[in-house]
Enzyme design. Structure first.
Site: not given
Length: 289
Positions: A55, A130, A210-213
């Site tokens: 990151y 990862h 990426s829970p919100l897409g």
């Protein structure tokens, strides 16, 4: 703050985490703002922070997010003894791209750097491989993590972007506590490839990345009638509806939405107060197909 257990361990974590990635990519906020976000998350009771050595902007910037989180924790005036930092290794950032590197020599080295960057005075709370590199076996890639557990540099090990078969292979090498795969209303593969069911059966924590897409879909959530309607009905954001949908899918799920603004982590925590009925869950299912 609602809490849950970190997989099969006796470690308690918050029912929602903070994803650190947006605070370290090329579009990163000023450091002072990022630290403010982390401090606000801690104020709200968030005790799980997700990061990775990759990151960062590129290879010259490697481990940026880990350094940022360490600095924020050191500057926080409250108690951080219960905070779990989950990091990852195995992706490279040449010129800002994303490539896999499962070379045991590299993984051994990056584990050591992550250990030092995250303080160096206690084991890394959770280290996750990862993404499996097809050039190396799962065993080859995870031997460095096993070694690090044995010498006290890693406490718990997880995997990311793994199939059920790959998770089983990993567990033959070292104990696994978590799985981090992509999962959101538009990418529901974990429901159908057996990974989510396997995590439930085996007591593993599932962290949907990426829970919100992703950035493209996040900006268009308001345009999805079913989700927008539920948000209006429950007087919450569309993001809170999606996070509540994820949590409703399985008790082993702990969402880790990214944030680079204080308002974002505040909104994510509010999602814990949202309960969706079976029919409402189905509405989100259908809206995303």
């Amino acid at each position: 703050m609602q809490t849950t257990k970190l997989g099969n361990t006796d470690v308690t974590i918050s029912a929602i985490g903070l994803g650190g990635m947006p605070m370290s990519l090329s579009s990163r906020p000023p450091e002072s703002q990022a630290i403010e976000v982390i401090h606000r998350a801690l104020d709200l009771g968030v005790t799980l922070i997700d990061t990775a050595d990759s990151y960062c902007k590129d290879e010259s910037d490697k481990h940026h997010n880990e350094r940022l989180i360490t600095k924020a924790l050191q500057q926080y005036k409250g108690d951080t003894s219960q905070v779990t930092v989950a990091t990852k290794g195995g992706l490279m950032r040449p010129n800002g791209d994303w490539t896999r590197n499962g070379n045991p020599k590299h993984l051994r080295q990056t584990i050591q750097v992550s250990f030092e960057v995250l303080g160096g005075n206690k084991p890394i709370d959770v280290w996750q491989y990862h993404s499996p590199d097809p050039d190396y076996t799962i065993e080859e890639a995870l031997i460095p993590a096993k070694e690090a557990v044995e010498v006290g540099k890693i406490r718990f090990v997880g995997v990311s972007n793994f199939s059920v078969e790959q998770i089983k292979q990993a567990r033959d090498v070292v104990e696994i506590v978590s799985v981090q795969n992509q999962y959101n209303p538009w990418h529901r593969q974990p429901e159908f490839d057996g990974v989510l069911e396997y995590c439930e059966q085996e007591g593993l924590m599932f962290l949907p990345w990426s829970p919100l897409g992703g950035s493209r879909r996040v900006s268009r959530l308001e345009d999805i009638p079913a989700i927008a309607h539920l948000a209006k009905e429950k007087d919450v954001s569309v993001y809170a509806i999606v996070l509540a949908w994820l949590r409703a899918k399985s008790p082993c799920i702990v969402p880790i939405p990214g944030a680079s603004k204080v308002a974002s982590i505040e909104d994510s925590v509010r999602s814990l107060n949202v309960t969706l009925s079976a029919s409402e869950i189905q509405q989100v299912d259908q809206a995303s197909t």
